[in-house]
Design an enzyme around this catalytic site. Structure first.
Site, PDB file in Angstrom:
ATOM      1  N   TYR A 120       0.009   8.046  -0.135  1.00 37.66           N
ATOM      2  CA  TYR A 120       0.917   7.021   0.407  1.00 37.66           C
ATOM      3  C   TYR A 120       0.734   5.722  -0.360  1.00 37.66           C
ATOM      4  O   TYR A 120      -0.395   5.351  -0.719  1.00 37.66           O
ATOM      5  CB  TYR A 120       0.639   6.787   1.901  1.00 37.66           C
TER       6      TYR A 120
ATOM      7  N   ASP B  56     -16.728   8.877   0.425  1.00 41.02           N
ATOM      8  CA  ASP B  56     -16.795   7.425   0.280  1.00 41.02           C
ATOM      9  C   ASP B  56     -15.905   6.972  -0.879  1.00 41.02           C
ATOM     10  O   ASP B  56     -16.265   7.114  -2.044  1.00 41.02           O
ATOM     11  CB  ASP B  56     -18.250   7.001   0.048  1.00 41.02           C
TER      12      ASP B  56
ATOM     13  N   GLN C 190      -4.380   5.188  10.946  1.00 40.20           N
ATOM     14  CA  GLN C 190      -3.125   5.343  11.694  1.00 40.20           C
ATOM     15  C   GLN C 190      -2.364   6.587  11.264  1.00 40.20           C
ATOM     16  O   GLN C 190      -1.989   7.414  12.091  1.00 40.20           O
ATOM     17  CB  GLN C 190      -2.196   4.153  11.433  1.00 40.20           C
TER      18      GLN C 190
ATOM     19  N   TYR D 268      -3.881  -6.286  -3.030  1.00 49.99           N
ATOM     20  CA  TYR D 268      -3.624  -5.011  -2.350  1.00 49.99           C
ATOM     21  C   TYR D 268      -2.489  -4.267  -3.059  1.00 49.99           C
ATOM     22  O   TYR D 268      -2.631  -3.087  -3.414  1.00 49.99           O
ATOM     23  CB  TYR D 268      -3.283  -5.270  -0.877  1.00 49.99           C
TER      24      TYR D 268
ATOM     25  N   THR E 241      -6.717  -1.246   3.387  1.00 52.09           N
ATOM     26  CA  THR E 241      -5.440  -1.803   3.864  1.00 52.09           C
ATOM     27  C   THR E 241      -5.530  -3.255   4.348  1.00 52.09           C
ATOM     28  O   THR E 241      -4.560  -3.777   4.881  1.00 52.09           O
ATOM     29  CB  THR E 241      -4.868  -0.933   5.015  1.00 52.09           C
TER      30      THR E 241
HETATM   31  N1  LIG Z   1      -0.639  -0.261   7.422  1.00 54.28           N
HETATM   32  C1  LIG Z   1       0.481  -0.622   6.816  1.00 54.28           C
HETATM   33  O1  LIG Z   1       1.221  -1.508   7.267  1.00 54.28           O
HETATM   34  C2  LIG Z   1       0.914   0.063   5.548  1.00 54.28           C
HETATM   35  C3  LIG Z   1       2.073  -0.375   4.896  1.00 54.28           C
HETATM   36  C4  LIG Z   1       2.466   0.258   3.713  1.00 54.28           C
HETATM   37  C5  LIG Z   1       1.740   1.321   3.220  1.00 54.28           C
HETATM   38  N2  LIG Z   1       0.607   1.719   3.861  1.00 54.28           N
HETATM   39  C6  LIG Z   1      -0.159   2.813   3.281  1.00 54.28           C
HETATM   40  O2  LIG Z   1      -0.126   3.902   4.192  1.00 54.28           O
HETATM   41  C7  LIG Z   1      -1.349   4.638   4.105  1.00 54.28           C
HETATM   42  C8  LIG Z   1      -1.966   4.790   5.488  1.00 54.28           C
HETATM   43  O3  LIG Z   1      -2.250   3.496   6.004  1.00 54.28           O
HETATM   44  P1  LIG Z   1      -2.831   3.296   7.482  1.00 54.28           P
HETATM   45  O4  LIG Z   1      -2.116   2.162   8.085  1.00 54.28           O
HETATM   46  O5  LIG Z   1      -2.894   4.618   8.178  1.00 54.28           O
HETATM   47  O6  LIG Z   1      -4.314   2.827   7.127  1.00 54.28           O
HETATM   48  P2  LIG Z   1      -5.518   2.491   8.137  1.00 54.28           P
HETATM   49  O7  LIG Z   1      -5.096   2.714   9.543  1.00 54.28           O
HETATM   50  O8  LIG Z   1      -6.075   1.185   7.722  1.00 54.28           O
HETATM   51  O9  LIG Z   1      -6.576   3.649   7.788  1.00 54.28           O
HETATM   52  C9  LIG Z   1      -7.234   3.649   6.563  1.00 54.28           C
HETATM   53  C10 LIG Z   1      -8.097   4.891   6.477  1.00 54.28           C
HETATM   54  O10 LIG Z   1      -8.776   4.827   5.209  1.00 54.28           O
HETATM   55  C11 LIG Z   1     -10.168   4.979   5.461  1.00 54.28           C
HETATM   56  N3  LIG Z   1     -10.956   4.220   4.499  1.00 54.28           N
HETATM   57  C12 LIG Z   1     -10.862   2.902   4.195  1.00 54.28           C
HETATM   58  N4  LIG Z   1     -11.814   2.564   3.293  1.00 54.28           N
HETATM   59  C13 LIG Z   1     -12.517   3.699   3.040  1.00 54.28           C
HETATM   60  C14 LIG Z   1     -13.625   4.006   2.200  1.00 54.28           C
HETATM   61  N5  LIG Z   1     -14.218   3.067   1.451  1.00 54.28           N
HETATM   62  N6  LIG Z   1     -14.078   5.286   2.176  1.00 54.28           N
HETATM   63  C15 LIG Z   1     -13.500   6.241   2.926  1.00 54.28           C
HETATM   64  N7  LIG Z   1     -12.457   6.002   3.745  1.00 54.28           N
HETATM   65  C16 LIG Z   1     -11.974   4.756   3.803  1.00 54.28           C
HETATM   66  C17 LIG Z   1     -10.385   4.435   6.851  1.00 54.28           C
HETATM   67  O11 LIG Z   1     -11.600   4.945   7.355  1.00 54.28           O
HETATM   68  P3  LIG Z   1     -12.423   4.182   8.532  1.00 54.28           P
HETATM   69  O12 LIG Z   1     -11.767   4.605   9.825  1.00 54.28           O
HETATM   70  O13 LIG Z   1     -13.806   4.683   8.371  1.00 54.28           O
HETATM   71  O14 LIG Z   1     -12.274   2.704   8.267  1.00 54.28           O
HETATM   72  C18 LIG Z   1      -9.152   4.982   7.564  1.00 54.28           C
HETATM   73  O15 LIG Z   1      -9.338   6.331   7.918  1.00 54.28           O
HETATM   74  C19 LIG Z   1      -2.221   3.876   3.096  1.00 54.28           C
HETATM   75  O16 LIG Z   1      -2.054   4.445   1.825  1.00 54.28           O
HETATM   76  C20 LIG Z   1      -1.622   2.485   3.086  1.00 54.28           C
HETATM   77  O17 LIG Z   1      -1.857   1.813   1.861  1.00 54.28           O
HETATM   78  C21 LIG Z   1       0.185   1.132   5.020  1.00 54.28           C
END
Ligand SMILES: NC(=O)c1ccc[n+]([C@@H]2O[C@H](COP(=O)([O-])OP(=O)(O)OC[C@H]3O[C@@H](n4cnc5c(N)ncnc54)[C@H](OP(=O)(O)O)[C@@H]3O)[C@@H](O)[C@H]2O)c1
Length: 309
Positions: free
Chosen positions: A108, A45, A21, A134, A71
């Protein structure tokens, strides 16, 4: 607002997790700021953190943006090792390599580092006490980055959603198209934040920081809360979505009923109050994200323009 930046001012920009996202929006917001290098899971990876060392060394970036993370909050309870590899050890390796090259790492983190017991907004100096795997793994990632000794910006954010990806807004639009009644948790309060606002703020702050507008790196390197303004519960968020959804639903909006967390059992516990204070971000960088309701309007406009699916 940020002043226009010179083209390619950031050189080679490594963006990890560009399919997520926030990653997707970072690719948009940093377009024209440099040469974007966005290796996918196959090349980068995070489950094998040490492999990232060679990747960074071969790419030779001038700036690293890391929105990649494990996530899946509930699944992390049963995949602890993987969550720690991706959320703690991999960011630690990135931070070591960034320090070695003397470049900035942007990362983040999450409101889920807190236990939710405080009744006022959480500030950066409050003691974290995660309730779930998490949150613990993300906290360990923050610590690994801080220990590496280089330049970093860690933005703790919350309740991230947008027009793309797996998120509460898109889930509500899907369920609201199928059901006449939804039961939504009303005893968790937080700050819905769009990936769009996060990416725009990141660009503005990185431009300013690397452009020297905030003084030397020692003055601005650090951890900041970064969320949209205001706060609500998941129930309040759902009601706001349906009040605005209109033609995005093929039928009248569902009735939304408030329930408690105890009524909706999940493997991972979540904090009751995870409202974050953005005071430090505002005073250090003079930057505030939009109020969550404005950001929701913007996200829904975007979905209307591109189609709901
Ligand atoms: N989502 C929330 O509500 C939330 C809330 C608070 C903080 N955050 C933080 O904000 C940041 C962005 O979150 P987001 O919502 O954009 O996350 P997201 O949509 O779940 O995207 C996660 C990304 O990480 C990649 N990824 C996951 N596992 C991986 C692995 N083993 N190797 C390489 N890449 C991997 C995924 O790749 P694939 O596309 O290949 O799966 C995807 O590009 C993160 O640090 C998260 O902890 C998120």
């Amino acid at each position: 607002m940020a002043e226009p930046s010179p083209p390619h001012q950031h050189g080679r920009i490594l963006i990890l997790g560009a399919t997520g996202q926030v990653g997707r929006e970072l690719v948009r917001s940093f377009a024209g700021a440099g040469e974007l290098l966005c290796p996918g899971r196959g090349q980068a990876d995070f489950a094998s953190p040490e492999s990232l060392r060679n990747l960074v060394r071969s790419i030779e970036p001038d700036l690293i943006l890391n929105p990649a993370a494990y996530t899946a909050v509930d699944r992390a309870e049963s995949e602890r090792d993987l969550a720690y590899a991706v959320n703690a050890r991999a960011p630690g390796v990135l931070a070591e390599e960034a320090a070695r090259r003397n470049i900035l790492l942007v990362h983040y983190s999450t409101d889920y580092v807190f236990d939710g017991a405080k009744t006022s907004p959480w500030v950066e100096t409050d003691e974290p006490a995660p309730l779930n795997v998490y949150g613990s793994s993300k906290l360990a990632g923050e610590e690994a980055i801080q220990q590496a000794g280089g330049q970093y910006l860690i933005f703790r954010t919350s309740w991230v959603y947008g027009a793309h990806g797996h998120n509460f807004l898109r889930t509500m639009l899907r369920l609201g198209s199928e059901r006449d009644q939804l039961r939504i948790v009303n005893d968790q309060t937080g700050m819905p934040t769009t990936s769009i606002e996060l990416a725009n703020a990141t660009r503005a702050i990185v431009d300013g920081a690397r452009g020297g507008r905030f003084g030397p790196a020692e003055k601005w390197t650090g951890l900041y809360h970064m969320t949209c303004g205001g706060s609500t519960t998941w129930y309040g968020f759902a009601r706001a979505i349906f009040a605005r959804a209109g033609a995005l639903l093929p039928k009248p909006a569902p009735e939304v009923l408030p329930i408690t967390s105890a009524d909706y059992a999940t493997p991972a516990k979540r904090p009751g109050n995870s409202v974050l204070s953005n005071q430090k971000l505002q005073s250090r960088f003079g930057f505030a994200l939009a109020h969550w309701e404005q950001a929701l309007d913007d996200a829904l406009s975007l979905i209307r323009s591109i189609g709901a699916n």
